[in-house]
Design a protein around this motif. Structure first.
Motif, PDB file in Angstrom:
ATOM      1  N   MET A 230       0.944  -1.009   0.042  1.00 37.12           N
ATOM      2  CA  MET A 230      -0.033  -0.078   0.000  1.00 37.12           C
ATOM      3  C   MET A 230       0.820   1.170  -0.097  1.00 37.12           C
ATOM      4  O   MET A 230       0.667   2.354  -0.658  1.00 37.12           O
ATOM      5  N   THR A 231       1.836   1.349   0.851  1.00 38.18           N
ATOM      6  CA  THR A 231       2.883   2.435   0.651  1.00 38.18           C
ATOM      7  C   THR A 231       3.639   2.845  -0.615  1.00 38.18           C
ATOM      8  O   THR A 231       3.381   3.908  -0.903  1.00 38.18           O
ATOM      9  N   LEU A 232       4.132   1.631  -1.058  1.00 43.92           N
ATOM     10  CA  LEU A 232       4.817   1.784  -2.493  1.00 43.92           C
ATOM     11  C   LEU A 232       3.924   2.111  -3.375  1.00 43.92           C
ATOM     12  O   LEU A 232       4.232   2.832  -4.327  1.00 43.92           O
ATOM     13  N   THR A 233       2.421   1.628  -3.524  1.00 44.39           N
ATOM     14  CA  THR A 233       1.688   2.023  -4.450  1.00 44.39           C
ATOM     15  C   THR A 233       1.460   3.386  -4.444  1.00 44.39           C
ATOM     16  O   THR A 233       1.307   4.259  -5.414  1.00 44.39           O
ATOM     17  N   VAL A 234       1.204   4.135  -3.077  1.00 43.14           N
ATOM     18  CA  VAL A 234       0.829   5.581  -2.768  1.00 43.14           C
ATOM     19  C   VAL A 234       2.101   6.301  -3.710  1.00 43.14           C
ATOM     20  O   VAL A 234       1.829   7.251  -4.304  1.00 43.14           O
ATOM     21  N   ILE A 235       3.198   5.910  -3.390  1.00 44.47           N
ATOM     22  CA  ILE A 235       4.524   6.577  -3.640  1.00 44.47           C
ATOM     23  C   ILE A 235       4.432   6.519  -5.322  1.00 44.47           C
ATOM     24  O   ILE A 235       4.785   7.390  -5.914  1.00 44.47           O
ATOM     25  N   LEU A 236       4.159   5.385  -5.885  1.00 44.15           N
ATOM     26  CA  LEU A 236       4.313   5.242  -7.173  1.00 44.15           C
ATOM     27  C   LEU A 236       3.184   5.967  -8.003  1.00 44.15           C
ATOM     28  O   LEU A 236       3.433   6.606  -9.112  1.00 44.15           O
ATOM     29  N   LEU A 237       2.058   6.154  -7.344  1.00 37.76           N
ATOM     30  CA  LEU A 237       1.124   6.918  -8.128  1.00 37.76           C
ATOM     31  C   LEU A 237       1.060   8.435  -7.958  1.00 37.76           C
ATOM     32  O   LEU A 237       0.971   8.981  -8.994  1.00 37.76           O
ATOM     33  N   VAL A 238       1.765   8.605  -6.808  1.00 36.21           N
ATOM     34  CA  VAL A 238       2.138  10.171  -7.052  1.00 36.21           C
ATOM     35  C   VAL A 238       3.385  10.699  -7.992  1.00 36.21           C
ATOM     36  O   VAL A 238       3.365  11.334  -8.487  1.00 36.21           O
ATOM     37  N   ALA A 239       4.344   9.563  -8.312  1.00 36.09           N
ATOM     38  CA  ALA A 239       5.312   9.800  -8.834  1.00 36.09           C
ATOM     39  C   ALA A 239       4.634   9.980 -10.471  1.00 36.09           C
ATOM     40  O   ALA A 239       5.264  10.547 -11.360  1.00 36.09           O
ATOM     41  N   LEU A 240       3.679   9.011 -10.884  1.00 36.15           N
ATOM     42  CA  LEU A 240       3.307   8.915 -12.055  1.00 36.15           C
ATOM     43  C   LEU A 240       2.329  10.142 -12.332  1.00 36.15           C
ATOM     44  O   LEU A 240       2.339  10.619 -13.500  1.00 36.15           O
ATOM     45  N   LYS A 241       1.477  10.680 -11.326  1.00 44.86           N
ATOM     46  CA  LYS A 241       0.502  11.714 -11.490  1.00 44.86           C
ATOM     47  C   LYS A 241       1.017  12.948 -11.386  1.00 44.86           C
ATOM     48  O   LYS A 241       0.596  13.897 -11.983  1.00 44.86           O
ATOM     49  N   ALA A 242       2.053  12.964 -10.411  1.00 38.81           N
ATOM     50  CA  ALA A 242       2.185  14.514 -10.019  1.00 38.81           C
ATOM     51  C   ALA A 242       3.637  14.854 -10.126  1.00 38.81           C
ATOM     52  O   ALA A 242       4.325  16.075  -9.894  1.00 38.81           O
ATOM     53  N   THR A 243       4.591  13.910 -11.128  1.00 39.78           N
ATOM     54  CA  THR A 243       5.808  14.366 -11.570  1.00 39.78           C
ATOM     55  C   THR A 243       6.098  14.363 -12.847  1.00 39.78           C
ATOM     56  O   THR A 243       5.549  13.379 -13.373  1.00 39.78           O
TER      57      THR A 243
ATOM     58  N   GLY B 282       2.007   3.109 -23.223  1.00 33.71           N
ATOM     59  CA  GLY B 282       1.299   4.262 -23.237  1.00 33.71           C
ATOM     60  C   GLY B 282       0.239   4.343 -22.376  1.00 33.71           C
ATOM     61  O   GLY B 282      -0.412   5.342 -22.222  1.00 33.71           O
ATOM     62  N   ARG B 283      -0.302   3.235 -22.063  1.00 32.98           N
ATOM     63  CA  ARG B 283      -1.531   3.207 -21.074  1.00 32.98           C
ATOM     64  C   ARG B 283      -1.275   2.189 -19.824  1.00 32.98           C
ATOM     65  O   ARG B 283      -1.032   1.003 -20.223  1.00 32.98           O
ATOM     66  N   ILE B 284      -1.419   2.499 -18.644  1.00 34.38           N
ATOM     67  CA  ILE B 284      -1.128   1.745 -17.598  1.00 34.38           C
ATOM     68  C   ILE B 284      -2.166   2.197 -16.484  1.00 34.38           C
ATOM     69  O   ILE B 284      -2.475   3.066 -16.482  1.00 34.38           O
ATOM     70  N   SER B 285      -2.443   1.072 -15.460  1.00 38.41           N
ATOM     71  CA  SER B 285      -3.271   1.311 -14.361  1.00 38.41           C
ATOM     72  C   SER B 285      -2.539   0.550 -13.170  1.00 38.41           C
ATOM     73  O   SER B 285      -2.914  -0.570 -13.243  1.00 38.41           O
ATOM     74  N   LEU B 286      -2.018   1.185 -12.506  1.00 40.90           N
ATOM     75  CA  LEU B 286      -1.330   0.542 -11.023  1.00 40.90           C
ATOM     76  C   LEU B 286      -2.492  -0.024 -10.023  1.00 40.90           C
ATOM     77  O   LEU B 286      -2.485  -1.239  -9.840  1.00 40.90           O
ATOM     78  N   PRO B 287      -3.907   0.716 -10.049  1.00 39.59           N
ATOM     79  CA  PRO B 287      -4.716   0.084  -9.298  1.00 39.59           C
ATOM     80  C   PRO B 287      -5.316  -0.934  -9.934  1.00 39.59           C
ATOM     81  O   PRO B 287      -5.760  -1.982  -9.332  1.00 39.59           O
ATOM     82  N   GLY B 288      -5.473  -0.945 -11.257  1.00 42.55           N
ATOM     83  CA  GLY B 288      -5.932  -2.089 -12.216  1.00 42.55           C
ATOM     84  C   GLY B 288      -5.020  -3.096 -12.040  1.00 42.55           C
ATOM     85  O   GLY B 288      -5.612  -4.455 -12.057  1.00 42.55           O
ATOM     86  N   ALA B 289      -3.701  -3.046 -12.052  1.00 38.05           N
ATOM     87  CA  ALA B 289      -2.926  -4.214 -11.809  1.00 38.05           C
ATOM     88  C   ALA B 289      -2.979  -4.908 -10.657  1.00 38.05           C
ATOM     89  O   ALA B 289      -2.767  -6.040 -10.603  1.00 38.05           O
ATOM     90  N   LEU B 290      -3.050  -4.103  -9.506  1.00 36.19           N
ATOM     91  CA  LEU B 290      -3.421  -4.715  -8.141  1.00 36.19           C
ATOM     92  C   LEU B 290      -4.502  -5.301  -8.281  1.00 36.19           C
ATOM     93  O   LEU B 290      -4.678  -6.648  -7.648  1.00 36.19           O
ATOM     94  N   MET B 291      -5.621  -4.865  -8.676  1.00 32.64           N
ATOM     95  CA  MET B 291      -7.118  -5.761  -8.656  1.00 32.64           C
ATOM     96  C   MET B 291      -6.739  -6.912  -9.480  1.00 32.64           C
ATOM     97  O   MET B 291      -7.281  -7.936  -9.226  1.00 32.64           O
ATOM     98  N   GLY B 292      -6.121  -6.997 -10.604  1.00 30.35           N
ATOM     99  CA  GLY B 292      -5.910  -8.023 -11.405  1.00 30.35           C
ATOM    100  C   GLY B 292      -5.187  -9.178 -10.624  1.00 30.35           C
ATOM    101  O   GLY B 292      -5.429 -10.373 -10.441  1.00 30.35           O
ATOM    102  N   ALA B 293      -4.084  -8.685  -9.699  1.00 32.78           N
ATOM    103  CA  ALA B 293      -3.321  -9.506  -9.000  1.00 32.78           C
ATOM    104  C   ALA B 293      -4.328 -10.308  -7.746  1.00 32.78           C
ATOM    105  O   ALA B 293      -4.378 -11.570  -7.484  1.00 32.78           O
ATOM    106  N   PHE B 294      -5.437  -9.236  -7.380  1.00 30.08           N
ATOM    107  CA  PHE B 294      -6.352  -9.856  -6.214  1.00 30.08           C
ATOM    108  C   PHE B 294      -7.283 -10.923  -6.796  1.00 30.08           C
ATOM    109  O   PHE B 294      -7.581 -12.079  -6.487  1.00 30.08           O
ATOM    110  N   VAL B 295      -7.597 -10.615  -8.346  1.00 24.96           N
ATOM    111  CA  VAL B 295      -8.569 -11.626  -8.698  1.00 24.96           C
ATOM    112  C   VAL B 295      -7.782 -12.971  -9.172  1.00 24.96           C
ATOM    113  O   VAL B 295      -8.448 -14.140  -8.897  1.00 24.96           O
ATOM    114  N   LEU B 296      -6.681 -12.706  -9.346  1.00 27.25           N
ATOM    115  CA  LEU B 296      -5.808 -14.348  -9.612  1.00 27.25           C
ATOM    116  C   LEU B 296      -5.627 -14.976  -8.498  1.00 27.25           C
ATOM    117  O   LEU B 296      -5.770 -16.293  -8.459  1.00 27.25           O
TER     118      LEU B 296
END
Length: 324
Positions: free
Chosen positions: A177-190, A268-282
């Motif tokens: 959860m911590t690293l996901t937040v850091i990566l999301l901030v890096a992707l969205k705000a930097t 050109g298109r990724i979603s970190l929350p989507g990738a995590l949800m994919g991991a949860f589904v599997l």
């Protein structure tokens, strides 16, 4: 009318499909397992598995975002686990964890340098390094495993690095959860996030605008290796042992999680929350097969079917959303 108003939302958020699939599967699994799937202990186990796979999925998603692919993450995961256990028996576990992450970073750097120097597609290079580092892991263990006795796994470092539970959940989940937040901030705000997706959309166009394409791709590969190495550390911290087969086939699950989560393999298109949800589904599917007594060998078959169906469903959903 309500369906038409949902089209703009679907166009902007590619991960909606996997969240819908996840919601449907949760209802099906909960209603057909007589309480064996939908209980606190099993959900905690699923989230623990999701955390390990999630780290690898995040790394693969970053590489996919640049238009490349890294299928060596399973071996990187195993090398990280072995490095951690070998060093943790001799030095402080926190130092061993840093070393394991550096091993992952070195593998990521090695992958990217090979791609750059040889001009060979990353799919081929990382397929080769997958086998190279799997071979090294098997040779190092010589058919045995690296391990630390349970009695020796004491102290805060072992607890924090995957060896303990907090509020009923393994500490790996809190790292995720911590690293996901850091990566999301890096992707969205930097600028890094914009440049990464620009490179994946069109490397030539990004280069003409001053983006250092090779540096961005190198960063993605190194981050991918670091995340896989850290995932191996947390898994080794939880289990206390690792052998040469550690992480086998997890690269396929990580890539499948990204595809299910709305990451475009062309870049050109990724979603970190989507990738995590994919991991949860599997992880949920695997757990459901176990609690219902289905042989685990069927998991790969089910995984393949779901990836194909989800990819088709996602394409159909997006085509519908783009329709006037």
């Amino acid at each position: 009318m309500a369906l038409s108003s949902a089209k703009p939302l679907i166009r902007r958020h590619a991960e909606i499909g996997i969240f819908l699939i996840g919601a449907v599967l949760i209802v099906i699994f909960a209603s057909t397992s007589d309480g064996r799937w939908a209980n606190l202990y099993n959900i905690g186990t699923i989230l623990q598995v999701t955390a390990t796979l999630g780290f690898m999925s995040l790394g693969v998603a970053l590489v996919i975002g640049t238009g490349e692919i890294d299928i060596s993450v399973g071996s990187t995961f195993g090398m990280g686990a072995l490095a951690y256990l070998w060093l943790a028996a001799q030095v402080d576990p926190s130092i061993a964890a840093v070393a394991a992450v550096l091993v992952g970073a070195a593998i990521g750097l090695f992958n990217r340098l090979l791609v750059t120097r040889t001009g060979t597609p990353s799919l081929i290079i990382t397929l080769g390094t997958l086998m190279i580092f799997r071979g090294i892991a098997i040779a190092l263990t010589e058919g045995f495993s690296f391990s630390i006795p349970y009695a020796a796994r004491k102290g805060w470092a072992y607890f924090v690095l995957g060896g303990g539970d907090f509020l009923g959940f393994n500490t790996a989940l809190y790292w995720l959860m911590t690293l996901t937040v850091i990566l999301l901030v890096a992707l969205k705000a930097t600028p890094f996030g914009n440049r990464l997706l620009a490179v994946g959309g069109s490397a030539e166009s990004a280069h003409s605008r001053g983006v250092r394409v090779d540096r961005i791709k190198l960063s993605a590969f190194v981050l991918c290796g670091m995340l896989a190495g850290f995932a191996g550390t947390l898994e080794a911290g939880k289990l206390g042992f690792a052998d040469g087969s550690m992480g086998r086939l997890m690269e396929l699950q990580a890539i499948a999680s990204c595809v299910l989560g709305g990451c475009l393999l062309a870049g050109g298109r990724i979603s970190l929350p989507g990738a995590l949800m994919g991991a949860f589904v599997l992880s949920s599917i695997q757990s459901y097969l176990v609690v219902t007594g289905v042989r685990p060998q069927w998991f790969i078959l089910v995984l393949g079917l779901i990836v194909v169906l989800a990819a088709y469903g996602d394409r159909s959903l997006r085509q519908w959303a783009l329709r006037k």
